[in-house]
Design a protein around this motif. Structure first.
Motif, PDB file in Angstrom:
ATOM      1  N   ILE A 206       0.844  -1.197   0.000  1.00 13.21           N
ATOM      2  CA  ILE A 206       0.000   0.000   0.000  1.00 13.21           C
ATOM      3  C   ILE A 206       0.876   1.243   0.000  1.00 13.21           C
ATOM      4  O   ILE A 206       1.726   1.409   0.870  1.00 13.21           O
ATOM      5  N   THR A 207       0.682   2.077  -1.011  1.00 13.88           N
ATOM      6  CA  THR A 207       1.433   3.326  -1.066  1.00 13.88           C
ATOM      7  C   THR A 207       0.472   4.495  -0.911  1.00 13.88           C
ATOM      8  O   THR A 207      -0.570   4.542  -1.557  1.00 13.88           O
ATOM      9  N   LEU A 208       0.857   5.394  -0.030  1.00 16.54           N
ATOM     10  CA  LEU A 208       0.058   6.605   0.187  1.00 16.54           C
ATOM     11  C   LEU A 208       0.901   7.776  -0.286  1.00 16.54           C
ATOM     12  O   LEU A 208       1.962   8.047   0.258  1.00 16.54           O
ATOM     13  N   LEU A 209       0.426   8.442  -1.333  1.00 15.44           N
ATOM     14  CA  LEU A 209       1.210   9.503  -1.936  1.00 15.44           C
ATOM     15  C   LEU A 209       0.610  10.861  -1.586  1.00 15.44           C
ATOM     16  O   LEU A 209      -0.551  11.127  -1.870  1.00 15.44           O
ATOM     17  N   GLY A 210       1.409  11.706  -0.953  1.00 17.08           N
ATOM     18  CA  GLY A 210       0.910  13.021  -0.555  1.00 17.08           C
ATOM     19  C   GLY A 210       1.640  14.125  -1.287  1.00 17.08           C
ATOM     20  O   GLY A 210       2.824  13.999  -1.589  1.00 17.08           O
ATOM     21  N   GLY A 211       0.958  15.209  -1.549  1.00 20.90           N
ATOM     22  CA  GLY A 211       1.538  16.305  -2.307  1.00 20.90           C
ATOM     23  C   GLY A 211       2.134  17.394  -1.443  1.00 20.90           C
ATOM     24  O   GLY A 211       2.614  18.407  -1.944  1.00 20.90           O
ATOM     25  N   GLU A 212       2.077  17.218  -0.147  1.00 16.39           N
ATOM     26  CA  GLU A 212       2.615  18.255   0.734  1.00 16.39           C
ATOM     27  C   GLU A 212       3.680  17.629   1.636  1.00 16.39           C
ATOM     28  O   GLU A 212       3.635  16.434   1.911  1.00 16.39           O
ATOM     29  N   PRO A 213       4.640  18.469   2.092  1.00 13.68           N
ATOM     30  CA  PRO A 213       5.802  17.912   2.797  1.00 13.68           C
ATOM     31  C   PRO A 213       5.488  17.335   4.180  1.00 13.68           C
ATOM     32  O   PRO A 213       6.205  16.466   4.646  1.00 13.68           O
ATOM     33  N   GLU A 214       4.421  17.793   4.829  1.00 11.86           N
ATOM     34  CA  GLU A 214       4.162  17.379   6.212  1.00 11.86           C
ATOM     35  C   GLU A 214       3.607  15.956   6.279  1.00 11.86           C
ATOM     36  O   GLU A 214       3.126  15.428   5.286  1.00 11.86           O
ATOM     37  N   PRO A 215       3.620  15.368   7.457  1.00 11.55           N
ATOM     38  CA  PRO A 215       2.887  14.108   7.630  1.00 11.55           C
ATOM     39  C   PRO A 215       1.416  14.380   7.316  1.00 11.55           C
ATOM     40  O   PRO A 215       0.977  15.531   7.390  1.00 11.55           O
ATOM     41  N   PRO A 216       0.644  13.354   6.961  1.00 14.25           N
ATOM     42  CA  PRO A 216      -0.758  13.596   6.628  1.00 14.25           C
ATOM     43  C   PRO A 216      -1.444  14.394   7.731  1.00 14.25           C
ATOM     44  O   PRO A 216      -1.371  14.036   8.902  1.00 14.25           O
ATOM     45  N   TYR A 217      -2.040  15.479   7.326  1.00 15.54           N
ATOM     46  CA  TYR A 217      -2.684  16.336   8.326  1.00 15.54           C
ATOM     47  C   TYR A 217      -4.092  16.673   7.881  1.00 15.54           C
ATOM     48  O   TYR A 217      -4.522  16.347   6.784  1.00 15.54           O
TER      49      TYR A 217
ATOM     50  N   TYR B 289       4.251   5.814   3.131  1.00 19.76           N
ATOM     51  CA  TYR B 289       3.855   7.203   2.892  1.00 19.76           C
ATOM     52  C   TYR B 289       4.970   7.922   2.159  1.00 19.76           C
ATOM     53  O   TYR B 289       6.065   8.059   2.663  1.00 19.76           O
ATOM     54  N   VAL B 290       4.695   8.351   0.933  1.00 23.35           N
ATOM     55  CA  VAL B 290       5.724   9.008   0.127  1.00 23.35           C
ATOM     56  C   VAL B 290       5.221  10.365  -0.379  1.00 23.35           C
ATOM     57  O   VAL B 290       4.022  10.618  -0.407  1.00 23.35           O
ATOM     58  N   HIS B 291       6.180  11.202  -0.745  1.00 25.06           N
ATOM     59  CA  HIS B 291       5.824  12.522  -1.247  1.00 25.06           C
ATOM     60  C   HIS B 291       5.979  12.603  -2.744  1.00 25.06           C
ATOM     61  O   HIS B 291       6.799  11.921  -3.324  1.00 25.06           O
ATOM     62  N   GLY B 292       5.212  13.459  -3.350  1.00 22.56           N
ATOM     63  CA  GLY B 292       5.324  13.643  -4.791  1.00 22.56           C
ATOM     64  C   GLY B 292       4.039  14.225  -5.303  1.00 22.56           C
ATOM     65  O   GLY B 292       2.996  14.143  -4.639  1.00 22.56           O
ATOM     66  N   THR B 293       4.144  14.838  -6.473  1.00 25.09           N
ATOM     67  CA  THR B 293       2.952  15.435  -7.057  1.00 25.09           C
ATOM     68  C   THR B 293       2.635  14.737  -8.365  1.00 25.09           C
ATOM     69  O   THR B 293       3.493  14.627  -9.248  1.00 25.09           O
ATOM     70  N   ALA B 294       1.416  14.240  -8.467  1.00 26.18           N
ATOM     71  CA  ALA B 294       1.025  13.546  -9.697  1.00 26.18           C
ATOM     72  C   ALA B 294       0.777  14.561 -10.788  1.00 26.18           C
ATOM     73  O   ALA B 294       0.154  15.608 -10.543  1.00 26.18           O
ATOM     74  N   VAL B 295       1.264  14.269 -11.987  1.00 23.61           N
ATOM     75  CA  VAL B 295       1.006  15.184 -13.097  1.00 23.61           C
ATOM     76  C   VAL B 295       0.221  14.534 -14.226  1.00 23.61           C
ATOM     77  O   VAL B 295      -0.381  15.220 -15.043  1.00 23.61           O
ATOM     78  N   ALA B 296       0.225  13.197 -14.282  1.00 27.34           N
ATOM     79  CA  ALA B 296      -0.562  12.548 -15.329  1.00 27.34           C
ATOM     80  C   ALA B 296      -0.890  11.119 -14.954  1.00 27.34           C
ATOM     81  O   ALA B 296      -0.135  10.451 -14.249  1.00 27.34           O
TER      82      ALA B 296
END
Ligand code: FAD
Ligand code: SF4
Lengths: 617, 418, 158
Positions: free
Chosen positions: B28-39, B73-80
């Motif tokens: 399971i990968t949780l991808l977030g677009g912001e630097p903080e832990p999920p808030y 939990y990983v960081h990154g911004t999806a673009v497509a």
């Protein structure tokens, strides 16, 4: 603590609303509720005042244990000069109104003057207001209760109100809170009506705290255990209510029947607790739906009843409000509306009880007054021309319920019934037929069968009353120890002890029914842990005695002297015809002098200087 | 099996946890677009007033929560998104392969077409990053203008006022929170705020922002010029869907999903603010954009992804809002339905209001002002659709008896006494 | 099996000892207005109904909380509000379909029944046995939970 230490003062004439600190010096001497408010009344009013004039004041007072977890700690009293008696009036009620007043932040509310127009008082913590009640004037207690709750838009508010009877000055109209709990006796409702005050509504969000919590929980837990394990408070009262007494007192031969013509009622069983529990034919339900406790009460003697849907009282228009459950018959009401009038129709009595609650009538005085009217009728002193067609024969249920309806709204012959038995009988030239002391009708114990109750009635400060010294406990139930109901020996001391203890209990904020099980040894630790100061058994008894003498002084100043410490001739001259007391009259003359002596009063019943200074009055 | 959860807000986090609950072995990968832990965005106002620190806004409070649950939990911004290839492209050029994808990228604030909104000193209040800027520019006494007194705007209003700034609120609508509160409630709230020292301008539009003595001058269409050190823009939100441009995922206002939270692309699901799912009251696809609904979506989507078919029967639109100590709430069809009955308890003296809306004998909506006891019962009655029987009429006379009605009706239907 | 509050209206007399016990336990004052348990008085039916949180398994309040301030105590099953984490957003108060989470303006936090962490004061104070803390099969209450479950199909499917 325990006290909120705040008094709310309302000048109805000017509309001025003020608060002031509770006089703690007085609180230490008079505890609260009955005692403390009497002190305020004595200090602030002239005992000679006309009870229905603006110069009379009325005080809604709670006790230090009101609003705590002490069992039955939910009482309040209304203290004023009573219009029925002209003596001090102090009527005590349960339900949920008293604690709510205290949760609003006040130990008592003092009402003075007279409002220029009908108003009701709303108390929501420190938001206190007089509001217009012109639209409520003329409404029943029940309708007023509903209307006010809707108006303040708060279903959790608690209302104490008067009915039309109170507005019109029926001399035994009461103040009903929570629709079926009443500050019942001596006409306190008429005083409220005379002030143009229709109701008080309260809702509070403040808590009550106690001085020593650990000790308080220990003492109140112990008290609750005693109540639970006692046969009367643990079993009899919850299961049967005060109606547990109906058969017992009848067998004792002390059931005042047909205006005290008799001491036993052949229909007693039909209107007893046992009958209330029997399923009826029409709908298979019993008269009794459930029992209910007042605030903090672990006894729960209250009755909630329904009327047989097929009974004549529910037929026809405008009867919807009686078709659901409401406060049912207590022993005093069952007796007064039933035995005293010779009516044995349980549903008719329940209906009459509902009407008393709906219109704010004291069922004891009402029933006893109707009984007196029936006596006048049977004696031929009054007839249907006078009663407006009411066929007031003893035992006529329909005449009874009609008479109650008329009195509730003060119409027709109901206006005369509203005078109370003493004035009614005097009016028709037969004062001997009035079963009253100091013009107040006496309750459900015939002093020929229970001798101590004769002295109780004769000396009660608010006119005939069982709740000033309930010697029935000892004389019939054997609490705290059994005495012989047929003898007068020892009763003076018994009455004095009960009177003093009861005054203290009433002033603490708890219910006198606890004393079926509790002695002062059970009560003192609870008061002591709740309140600052030292509240031993002796201290409480002294407070009780002080209160008793203060009330007595008030009455004497009002012109009610020792010569009124007497009983109706029927009880002193006509012997009981049947039962254990057959051949007996009440021996008041044997008890009274001894009582005066024990009280430290002169032979004419005046507290001596020595007594007054001993009690610090 | 590799589940990829895109977006680490409440919908995403709930979904990742639910997936783990039902599938112990999957990746399971949780991808977030912001630097903080999920808030939680909702907690931002409380961070602003320093009721909690930044960590107090985190959705989960136990150390190592995600590791413990085997959630990456990983960081990154999806673009497509390449749906056929089951691949997600990120801004840094990397790619993520998945077996099943859940899109819960939430929404972002709209920037209205007002000249000058690109100046410094103008912020949204949507992310922790925004909050840090606002905190800096809203010291006690600072002149601050808030654009928009909608739901989010009003929540921020409370925080700003508590910080002691000199606050002016500008709202286009004729009252506060027009989409959540009726005229009575909206105006009660407005009067209340004014009484507490906030300037509230309704039916007022901002026309331009220019430089000013305090930093900014905010001009209204009526010609008023307001000096401000900070302008907070809360003028509505739109779903974060730009990366779906050529993905084949069908979009209306938000992503369209079916009852099982599936999008039009196989093995791609959506949940939360970003999607348009069934509204309980209207039974139509709507964007509710509230936290409890995001959670509900996340959980239901995850169950379906994990092979536990769970139809979504509709989420109830509901809001609770405190502005300067006055609490308001609204539920379902608070504006009523045609042919339905309606009643109100209004107690202006004590700032209390309760409005109930019925369809026949059922409660379908309601709103309250100044009530804090048993408010959830409104939800209970609306969503269980219980027939109120005789209590309907009692409520019509005295809406404030709602708690009694609830208990009575529940008792009657379920005989709680056993 | 975990114990639960079993509430029996048939036995309740409306004495409100439970409300006082609750208020005292939590607020150190006799103040029914602050109680987490409440007695509903249906005077016309002669019926008094004690009412409080059912500690649902999949609690709506818990799931709605944005900052994880409501957790389940493993020993008792209690849904517990952690005051240090609660930001006072009140979402749980509208999410709970029983209406048993209430906001306390004085503290800026929400309050709900926590079963006194396994020793409920109301049950101890109830003189009639209308409130007991036991593992009796509580058909009615379970039914009510199931009923409220209709408010959220997802929660019950787990
Ligand atoms: C100030 C404020 C107060 C609020 N108050 C309330 C309230 O009181 N009650 C209420 O019910 N709701 C409130 N809300 C709304 C609530 O916060 C949202 O409904 C909720 O956060 C929606 O959850 P979500 O998971 O769908 O989206 P979000 O919480 O917005 O999470 C979206 C996630 O996706 C990530 N993301 C977005 N795009 C991309 C991308 N392209 N690539 C990778 N990651 C991406 C984001 O970084 C974020 O982690 C409030 C919102 C704000 C801003
Ligand atoms: S303590 Fe028991 S009997 Fe008394 S009100 Fe509460 S539940 Fe009813």
């Amino acid at each position: 603590m325990a006290w909120t230490r705040k008094v709310l003062r309302i000048n109805l004439t000017s509309g001025e609303i003020t608060t002031e600190p509770l006089n703690m010096e007085w609180a230490q001497k008079y505890l609260g509720q009955r005692g403390l408010a009497t002190k305020y009344l004595v200090e602030e009013t002239d005992p000679k005042v006309d009870p229905l004039s603006p110069d009379n004041k009325m005080i809604f007072a709670t006790g230090p244990l009101t609003g705590t977890c002490a069992s039955t700690g939910g009482r309040y009293s209304v203290i004023t000069k009573g219009p029925l008696t002209g003596a001090i009036a102090c009527s005590n009620s349960g339900g949920y109104f008293g604690p709510e007043l205290k949760f609003s932040g006040y130990d008592m509310v003092i009402l003075e003057g007279k409002s220029p127009k009908p108003v009701y008082l709303s108390i929501f913590d420190d938001k206190v207001k007089l509001r217009d009640a012109s639209h409520l004037w003329g409404k029943s207690v029940w309708d007023t209760d509903d209307a006010i709750k809707a108006e303040v838009q708060d279903p959790l508010a608690h209302v104490a109100a008067i009915g039309v009877s109170g507005e019109k000055g029926v001399l035994y109209s009461c103040i009903v809170n929570n629709k079926h709990r009443a500050a019942g006796r001596s006409g306190v409702g008429a005083v409220m009506g005379s002030k143009n005050l229709k109701a008080i509504v309260a809702r509070g969000s403040n808590g009550v705290t106690v001085e020593q919590p650990q000790e308080f929980f220990a003492a109140t837990d112990a008290g609750k255990k005693v109540l639970k394990e006692n046969a009367v408070t643990g079993e009899g009262l919850p299961a049967f209510g005060t109606q547990v007494l109906m058969n017992v007192i009848n067998e004792t031969g002390a059931m005042p029947t047909r205006n005290c013509r008799d001491v036993q009622f052949e229909g007693a069983h039909d209107i007893s607790a046992e009958a209330m529990a029997e399923p009826r034919r029409s709908d298979g339900k019993a008269n009794l739906s459930t029992n209910q406790g007042c605030f903090a009460c672990t006894i729960a003697c209250g009755r909630v009843s329904t009327i047989d849907p097929q009974h004549y009282t529910l037929q026809g228009e405008g009867k919807d409000q009686y078709k659901h459950a409401s406060g049912g018959l207590e022993y005093e009401a069952a007796w007064a509306l039933g035995s005293a009038t010779g009516v044995n129709d349980l549903d008719a009595l329940t209906y009459a009880q509902f009407l008393c609650n709906e219109h704010g009538l004291d069922p004891i005085s009402l029933g006893a007054t109707i009984a007196a009217a029936m006596d006048l009728y049977e004696e031929g002193v009054i007839n249907q021309d006078i009663t407006g067609g009411l066929d007031l024969r003893f035992g006529n249920a329909k005449a009874l319920t009609e008479a109650v309806e008329l009195t509730g709204t003060a119409e027709g012959f109901g206006v005369e019934l509203g005078l109370g038995s003493a004035r009614l009988c005097a009016k028709y030239g037969r004062p001997d037929l009035s079963m009253t002391v100091k013009k107040q009708e006496f309750p459900a114990y015939d002093p020929r069968g229970i001798q101590g109750m004769g002295l109780t009635y004769a000396t009660s400060n608010r006119g005939a009353c069982h709740l000033r010294s309930y010697t029935v406990s000892s004389e019939v139930l054997g609490i705290p120890e059994k005495t012989d109901p047929l003898v007068t020996e020892g009763k003076a001391a018994l009455v004095k002890a009960f009177q003093d203890a009861t005054a203290a209990v009433d002033s603490a904020g708890i219910c006198v029914f606890t004393t079926f099980a509790w002695t002062m040894e059970d009560i003192a630790p609870q008061v002591n842990a709740a309140c600052e100061g030292n509240w031993s058994v002796d201290a409480l008894m002294e407070v009780g005695e002080r209160i008793w003498n203060l009330e007595r002084q008030y009455n004497m100043a009002a012109g009610i002297l020792g010569d009124q410490d007497t009983l109706p001739q029927r009880l002193l001259k006509e012997a009981a015809k049947v039962g254990p007391a057959q051949g007996l009259v009440n021996g008041l003359d044997k008890m009274l002098p001894e009582y005066y002596e024990l009280r430290g009063w002169s032979t004419d019943g005046t507290p001596t200087g020595e007594t007054i200074s001993r009690l610090g009055l | 099996m590799h589940y990829l959860v895109l977006g680490a807000g409440p919908a995403g986090v709930t979904a990742a946890e639910t997936l783990r609950k039902h599938d112990k072995s999957a990746k399971i990968t949780l991808l977030g677009g912001e630097p903080e832990p999920p808030y939680s965005r909702m907690a931002i106002p409380y961070y602003l007033i320093e009721k909690v620190g930044e960590d107090g806004t985190y959705l989960r409070q136990t150390e190592g929560h995600y590791e413990q649950h085997g959630i990456d939990y990983v960081h990154g911004t999806a673009v497509a998104l390449q749906g056929k290839a089951k691949r997600l492209k990120l801004e840094d050029g990397s790619e993520l392969q998945y077996d099943k994808l859940l899109i819960c990228t939430g929404a972002s604030p709209i920037s209205p077409p007002v000249p000058g909104l690109d100046r410094p000193g103008i912020h949204n209040c949507w992310t922790l990053e925004d909050a840090r800027h606002i905190a800096e520019l809203s010291q006690k006494g600072d002149p601050v203008v808030l654009m928009g007194a909608g739901f989010i705007g009003s929540i921020i209003l409370e925080a700003l006022a508590l910080k002691g700034v000199n606050l002016t609120v500008v709202e286009m609508g004729d009252r506060m929170v027009p989409r959540m509160l009726d005229e009575t409630a909206g105006n009660m709230l407005k009067d209340w705020c004014i009484d507490k020292g906030v300037r509230v301008l309704t039916s007022t539009q901002i026309s331009e922002v220019t430089d000013g003595s305090e930093g900014l001058t905010v001009h209204t269409k009526g010609g008023e010029a307001l000096d401000a050190r900070l302008l907070v823009v809360a003028a509505g939100v739109q779903p974060n869907i730009s990366f779906l441009a050529s993905s084949g995922v069908e979009i209306d206002h938000g992503i369209i999903v079916d009852q099982y939270m599936r999008t039009s692309v196989p093995d791609v699901y959506a949940a939360g603010d970003v999607c348009q799912a069934i509204d309980f009251s209207t039974q139509k696809a709507e964007m509710l954009a509230i936290q409890p609904v995001a959670v509900e979506h996340g959980r239901i989507a995850a169950q379906n992804m994990a092979g536990k078919p769970t139809p979504h029967e509709g989420s109830l639109n509901m809001n609770v809002l405190e502005a300067m100590g006055l609490i308001t709430a609204s539920f379902g069809l608070w504006m009523g339905v045609e042919g339905g009955d309606s009643c109100r308890m209004h107690d202006p003296e004590n700032n209390r209001y309760l409005r109930l809306e019925f369809d026949g004998n059922k409660l379908v909506g309601g709103q309250s002002v100044g009530l804090t006891e048993h408010v959830g019962m409104l939800r209970g009655l609306i969503q269980t659709e219980l027939d109120l029987g005789e209590w309907k009429n009692k409520l019509m006379k005295s809406p404030e008896r709602l708690p009694e009605a609830y208990v009575a009706v529940a008792q009657h239907n379920f005989n709680i006494s056993a | 099996m975990q114990l639960a509050l079993v509430l029996d209206p048939a036995k309740c007399t409306s004495c409100k000892q439970c409300e006082m016990a609750c208020a005292y336990e939590n607020e150190q004052t006799f103040n029914p207005a602050k109680s987490r348990i409440r007695i509903f008085d249906f005077h016309e039916d002669g019926r008094f109904v004690p009412y409080t949180c059912t500690q649902c398994d999949e609690a709506w309040c818990q799931q709605a909380c944005p900052v994880n301030a409501i957790t389940t105590d493993p020993a008792t099953g209690v849904k517990l509000v952690h005051d240090n984490l609660c930001v006072g957003c009140k979402v749980c108060t509208i999410a709970c379909p029983f209406g048993t989470v209430n906001y306390n303006a004085a503290t800026g936090k929400v309050i709900k029944c926590d079963l006194c962490m396994g020793d409920p004061a109301c049950a101890k104070a109830c003189p009639t046995g209308a409130i007991t803390y036991s593992d009796v099969e509580q058909a009615g209450f379970d039914k009510m939970r199931a009923w409220a479950a209709k408010t959220d199909s997802g929660a019950q499917a787990t």
